[in-house]
Design a protein around this motif. Structure first.
Motif, mmCIF file in Angstrom:
data_model
loop_
_atom_site.group_PDB
_atom_site.id
_atom_site.type_symbol
_atom_site.label_atom_id
_atom_site.label_comp_id
_atom_site.label_asym_id
_atom_site.label_seq_id
_atom_site.Cartn_x
_atom_site.Cartn_y
_atom_site.Cartn_z
ATOM 1 N N VAL A 36 -17.014 -27.019 2.426
ATOM 2 C CA VAL A 36 -16.296 -25.773 2.149
ATOM 3 C C VAL A 36 -16.959 -24.625 2.907
ATOM 4 C CG1 VAL A 36 -15.544 -24.145 0.365
ATOM 5 C CG2 VAL A 36 -15.704 -26.578 -0.180
ATOM 6 N N VAL A 37 -16.125 -23.755 3.473
ATOM 7 C CA VAL A 37 -16.593 -22.490 4.040
ATOM 8 C C VAL A 37 -15.888 -21.373 3.284
ATOM 9 C CG1 VAL A 37 -16.662 -20.989 6.062
ATOM 10 C CG2 VAL A 37 -17.022 -23.448 6.331
ATOM 11 N N LEU A 38 -16.664 -20.524 2.609
ATOM 12 C CA LEU A 38 -16.118 -19.401 1.839
ATOM 13 C C LEU A 38 -16.348 -18.115 2.616
ATOM 14 C CD1 LEU A 38 -17.255 -20.245 -1.803
ATOM 15 C CD2 LEU A 38 -14.926 -19.749 -1.108
ATOM 16 N N VAL A 39 -15.264 -17.440 2.954
ATOM 17 C CA VAL A 39 -15.351 -16.209 3.746
ATOM 18 C C VAL A 39 -15.137 -15.007 2.839
ATOM 19 C CG1 VAL A 39 -14.436 -14.942 5.727
ATOM 20 C CG2 VAL A 39 -14.458 -17.454 5.755
ATOM 21 N N ASP A 40 -16.187 -14.206 2.667
ATOM 22 C CA ASP A 40 -16.116 -12.996 1.850
ATOM 23 C C ASP A 40 -15.706 -11.836 2.744
ATOM 24 O OD1 ASP A 40 -16.399 -11.023 -0.048
ATOM 25 O OD2 ASP A 40 -18.583 -10.975 0.024
#
Length: 408
Positions: free
Chosen positions: A292-296
């Motif tokens: 998973v890559v979570l982009v804030d």
């Protein structure tokens, strides 16, 4: 891997017609791993616990007990079975014990714990609606008071009209004669309206699964990302965070704290371009084999058009890094904002094409009815709802539980 069955001793072929030892199948199973339906496994669209539980390995087809040629001598078995088992039971061998029910008591307990917490969190929203049914008669005055209570809870005009029309029909069909029955029917009506919002967040269909998270300042966006990261990491998923909120002071530092707390990697640049940070993070996630890559992204009001354009740019750049990304575009909304939250959903959906919502701070508001307004006017799935600051206070959304907690 944990097994629900004890390892069986190798079958021995009796030379003499000694009585066959009792079939080792009385599983005496060890308790199944405690897994709540709200555990991260079900959070992220995995199979239900019952399906994940390995079916009992086909016990060696009960060797057809040789027809007792000679009357079996009731002499005790010379060698006790090696596996600890309860006292020998007489034939016939017991049927295999079902595994799934073993987890049900734990599931029920954990669900009740969350339901109680949700009920407490929605007290401010539900009190006004529940008060309408106290010592009430089923007449036009009841519906008028209920209409006012729903509007005060920020249910919105369209959703309120729908709920009242549907409720009238249910009351007539069920021939309800008591206000408590009407309240129960209203709970069913609300649950049916919210049902389309109930959907799991699926992780693993793409590697990495790129999730872009947006929201206005103060909605709890970065905190929600931290909580999601914790649940994902606990489930065994490898997570990479992208600190693309380069506008807000200390946003990068806040995300760094969550990354350190959850022992996950983070891609950040002090004062860097948010699109460049997002691009680097997606490429790094692919190169490092992250799940998973979570982009804030930066918090912004939908009226700030130049900042909304920046969000569009981030999404375009993420797509350049991975042609299938972003796979999820989530919006975090503050339950305290009521109808303004619906306006945010519409604006961000038109700009980004939202795939899901996270609704926070429902424990501090009397405007939780906005979920009904969203369901009626912009039915975007609500993946998670929050009723507190703790990690366990963010949970998956369940329409029926929400309706029952709301109406007591």
């Amino acid at each position: 891997m944990f097994s629900f069955f004890k390892k069986k001793p190798p079958a021995e072929t009796p030379d003499a017609p000694a009585p066959t030892p009792p079939a080792p199948a009385a599983p005496a199973p060890e308790p199944a791993p405690a897994r709540s339906v709200f555990s991260p496994s079900s959070w992220f669209g995995s199979k239900p616990v019952a399906e994940e539980t390995p079916a009992p390995s086909p016990a060696p087809a009960p060797v057809a007990a040789p027809a007792p040629v000679a009357a079996p001598a009731p002499a005790p078995v010379p060698v006790p079975p090696p596996a600890p088992a309860p006292a020998p039971v007489p034939a016939p061998a017991p049927a295999p014990v079902a595994i799934a029910p073993a987890a049900e008591p734990v599931i029920a307990t954990e669900r009740k714990g969350w339901f109680d917490k949700l009920k407490t969190g929605l007290r401010k929203t539900g009190t006004g609606i529940q008060a309408v049914f106290v010592n009430a008669k089923i007449d036009e005055e009841l519906y008028e008071e209920l209409e006012s209570a729903l509007l005060m809870a920020d249910t919105g005009v369209k959703a309120t009209e729908y709920l009242l029309d549907d409720l009238r029909g249910r009351v007539k069909r069920q021939m309800a004669t008591d206000a408590s029955q009407v309240k129960a029917l209203l709970a069913e009506t609300v649950a049916d309206l919210l049902k389309p919002l109930e959907k799991p967040l699926v992780i693993g269909q793409f590697t990495p699964t790129v999730i872009m998270v947006a929201g206005v300042n103060g909605a709890g966006k970065t905190t929600s990302i931290g909580k999601l990261t914790k649940h994902l990491a606990d489930e065994g998923a490898s997570v990479l965070l992208a600190a693309a909120d380069t506008f807000r002071a200390a946003a990068r530092e806040q995300l760094l704290v969550w990354a350190d707390r959850n022992t996950v990697e983070i891609v950040s640049q002090e004062g860097g371009d948010p699109s460049a940070v997002s691009f680097d993070a997606v490429n790094a996630g692919k190169a490092r084999g992250k799940d998973v890559v979570l982009v804030d992204t930066a918090g912004r009001l939908p009226t700030q058009l130049h900042l909304m354009d920046e969000l569009k740019k981030i999404k375009r750049v993420v797509t350049k890094a991975d042609g299938t990304a972003p796979h999820e575009v989530l919006l975090v909304i503050d339950g305290n904002t009521g109808q303004n939250a619906l306006a945010q959903v519409k604006a961000f959906d038109e700009t980004l094409g939202l795939t899901g919502l996270i609704v926070t701070k429902l424990d501090g508001t009397a405007k939780g009815g906005v979920l009904c307004a969203i369901a009626r006017e912009r039915p975007i799935p609500v993946y998670f709802i929050g009723v507190g600051e703790k990690l366990e206070d963010l949970e998956t959304f369940n329409a029926r539980e929400f309706a029952q907690a709301l109406l007591g």
